[in-house]
Design an enzyme around this catalytic site. Structure first.
Site, PDB file in Angstrom:
ATOM      1  N   ARG A   1      -6.176  10.202   0.307  1.00  0.00           N
ATOM      2  CA  ARG A   1      -6.345  10.237  -0.904  1.00  0.00           C
ATOM      3  C   ARG A   1      -7.914  10.553  -2.382  1.00  0.00           C
ATOM      4  NH1 ARG A   1      -2.809   6.269  -3.962  1.00  0.00           N
ATOM      5  NH2 ARG A   1      -3.773   5.335  -1.925  1.00  0.00           N
TER       6      ARG A   1
ATOM      7  N   HIS B   1       0.764  -0.950   0.265  1.00  0.00           N
ATOM      8  CA  HIS B   1       0.211  -0.188   0.183  1.00  0.00           C
ATOM      9  C   HIS B   1       1.036   1.728   0.261  1.00  0.00           C
ATOM     10  CE1 HIS B   1      -2.924   3.047   0.942  1.00  0.00           C
ATOM     11  NE2 HIS B   1      -4.220   2.301   1.228  1.00  0.00           N
TER      12      HIS B   1
END
Ligand SMILES: Cc1cc2nc3c(=O)[nH]c(=O)nc-3n(C[C@H](O)[C@H](O)[C@H](O)COP(=O)(O)OP(=O)(O)OC[C@H]3O[C@@H](n4cnc5c(N)ncnc54)[C@H](O)[C@@H]3O)c2cc1C
Length: 604
Positions: free
Chosen positions: A256, A236
């Site tokens: 995000r 990740h």
């Protein structure tokens, strides 16, 4: 066979995360007598940590969304190595599985007109993730657990299964021990569902909890099942990098998704440089267009602006961050900056409450006032046990698998949010298929006493050995080896060295010794988990060495291109060879029907 505590069931589900709970509910509803086993307390499975949301093409925020677009996004994200039938079932059935959760009591965030709200995530064309702030997994586990308990499903908590027992017709039961007392326990069963999650603990820097030690993958392999695509380990892009005690802890992609911007130490928004050329048209062209997208999102409005570059797929963002750091443009603690502080503080606190608290508590940082430091962390296993798409049946009769422990659904790279939906869709399918299998099995399951006694002796061995090595030292060396030689970027020489090193570590593990007794002894528990991690790590290294190309989460510096000739449509397979040693080979993907292929456009 010694008289062990014994509990017989039609269907034994090993693992009480989202996949296991959903499978147990389905099997019970189909009339089976179900037992559910888990290593920790009910409700503490890894699923509870899921933050960002569950992906389902319900079209509540973007009316243009559909299962066809979700299918395409999933296949594109997986670099076309996903089992197409699994990706199709997942995309078509996820909306019903999410609505069902709502009926069972889950309270999702809402749109202005009262429907389940959906947020954007990397690689998804449309806002698609149903969520509860950044605590979606908690709500999901709570709902499934209430349902399972109300159906009267028997739960064996704090029990570790260390071996599957097989007969000529396939799986017949499981052997394990109670972590509280160390006492052995056996489970004869007509059908077994493995739902034990992933194996992030093979690496030092990971978002995964202690439970993720690859138990299910190793149990299945030892019982004769195939594993597929083990080389595809998802790093990740955003884990915490500071302070050291929490390095690797996840910083959800929802940051995000809500508009978080990545910058290097020079203030450069570097993701513009790393967008793959063939997909660049799907992303905003300028900071201004990306900002318009974020504004529309925060106001719950549709927009013609395209998504920001930070919402590229995870494999791509992780490599970008790694490259920025390696080339000297990283932050002081070896990461990059992720900034959401330009949005109104109350909005950030409402949409990302856990992230706000996580940074405040652990790093003394207010994310509404300044950027976070983040870097890649081992997160998710795309590979796993080879299963049939419709039923979750493994290559061993009577043995089923669902959730992160199973392979095939996500191909070379998983899109965020697609795991929670995977658990629901395939948990339900697998539970139903296991109940059907159990109904069709007349004979009482027979537990071979040789296998059971063998498993029991293995439990005793690390306690009764006169001399031996501390398992923690072996675990430290394993994690260092995997991080250094089988990490984000790989080369053949490193992978060969890793395979030799893993053989050495296995020899040391066979001689592991722990002090103390059987009651709540973490060192003793670790011995069994470490054996599983060694099996899984060897499978990763062998598959990674075999795949001489770069694709999705697998990046070979000595083979930097995707090899469309040799590796398109090819999964890697790990199986036990005739000589008993681990072998690696390949298998072609199931054929994709034309109506699905046409959804992929020119990409494939
Ligand atoms: C921090 C974090 C955030 C995430 N956020 C998201 C997200 O927003 N959206 C998304 O889609 N995905 C997300 N993921 C991924 C997702 O949470 C996992 O892939 C998913 O929860 C796995 O569920 P599972 O049911 O397969 O396994 P788990 O939930 O891990 O359950 C495994 C179960 O198996 C049991 N078990 C294991 N070994 C044994 C054994 N030997 N004997 C008995 N029991 C055993 C464990 O005790 C546990 O009950 C996130 C992951 C992390 C780490």
């Amino acid at each position: 066979m010694a008289a062990f505590e014994t509990h017989a069931h039609d269907v034994l589900v090993i693992g009480a995360g989202g996949a296991g709970l959903r499978a147990a509910i389905e099997a019970k509803t189909a009339g089976a007598d179900v037992g559910l086993v888990c290593k920790s307390l009910l409700g503490k499975a890894h699923t509870v940590m899921a933050e960002g949301g569950v992906a389902a093409a319900m079209g509540h925020v973007a009316r243009a969304d559909s299962w066809q677009v979700h299918f395409r996004d999933t296949m594109v994200g997986g670099k076309y190595l996903n089992n197409p039938r699994m990706a199709q079932l997942h995309a078509t059935e996820a909306p019903d599985r999410v609505r069902e959760l709502e009926l069972w009591g889950a309270v999702f965030d809402r749109t202005a007109d009262g429907r389940i709200l959906q947020r954007p995530f990397g690689g998804h064309t449309h806002p698609r993730l149903a969520h509860v702030g950044d605590r979606t997994g908690l709500e999901m586990i709570r709902t499934l657990q209430d349902r399972a308990v109300s159906l009267g499903i028997g739960v064996y908590m704090e029990c570790t299964v260390t071996r599957l027992v097989t007969g000529p017709g396939g799986a017949t039961g499981a052997f394990g021990y109670r972590r509280t007392t160390g006492r052995p326990i056996v489970f004869p069963a007509r059908a077994i569902v493995l739902a034990t999650g992933g194996f992030g603990r093979a690496y030092e820097v990971t978002s995964n909890s202690w439970e993720y030690s690859g138990d299910g993958q190793a149990l299945a392999y030892d019982a004769g099942a195939d594993l597929i695509d083990m080389e595809f380990v998802q790093f990740h892009p955003t884990g915490m990098v500071w302070p050291p005690g929490v390095r690797g802890l996840l910083v959800t992609e929802a940051v995000r998704g809500e508009g978080g911007i990545l910058r290097n130490k020079d203030g450069e928004r570097f993701m513009w440089k790393y967008l793959p050329e063939e997909r660049r048209a799907e992303y905003a062209a300028t900071d201004e267009e990306a900002a318009r997208w974020v504004t529309a999102l925060s106001q719950g409005k549709e927009t013609d602006a395209r998504r920001p570059p930070e919402l590229s797929t995870r494999d791509n963002v992780a490599r970008a961050i790694y490259t920025e750091v390696r080339e000297g443009r990283g932050s002081p603690h070896g990461g990059v900056y992720l900034d959401i502080s330009y949005l109104p503080p109350e909005h950030v606190r409402r949409k990302l409450p856990s992230m706000y608290e996580q940074f405040k508590e652990l790093a003394d940082l207010d994310i509404t006032a300044g950027p976070m430091e983040v870097g890649p962390t081992t997160h998710y296993a795309m590979g796993g046990i080879r299963v049939e798409a419709e039923t979750g049946q493994t290559t061993v009769p009577g043995l089923f698998a669902a959730g992160e422990v199973a392979g095939g659904m996500h191909g070379a790279n998983r899109l965020g949010g697609n795991s929670l939906s995977d658990l629901l869709v395939f948990g339900a399918r697998t539970g139903g298929a296991a109940a059907t299998h159990a109904r069709a099995t007349d004979a009482e399951p027979y537990l071979d006493p040789i296998q059971v006694n063998d498993a029991s002796r293995a439990l005793d061995a690390p306690l009764v050995r006169d001399e031996g090595e501390d398992p923690y030292a072996i675990q430290r060396d394993l994690q260092a080896l995997m991080g250094t030689l089988v990490g984000i970027f790989r080369i053949e020489a490193d992978l060969s060295e890793a395979i030799r090193g893993l053989a050495d570590l296995r020899r040391r593990w066979e001689n592991a010794k722990v002090a103390g007794g059987r009651v709540y002894n973490p060192g003793w528990n670790l011995v069994f988990e470490l054996g599983n991690l060694l099996t899984v790590s060897e499978a990763i290294a062998r598959s990674a060495r075999q795949r001489t190309e770069s694709r999705g989460a697998h990046s070979r510096l000595d083979h930097p291109e995707t090899d469309e000739t040799r590796w398109n449509g090819v999964n890697s397979v790990i199986y036990r060879g005739r000589d008993g040693a681990m072998s690696v080979g390949t298998t072609p993907l199931p054929t994709m029907p034309d109506e699905l292929r046409s959804l992929l456009g020119s990409g494939q």
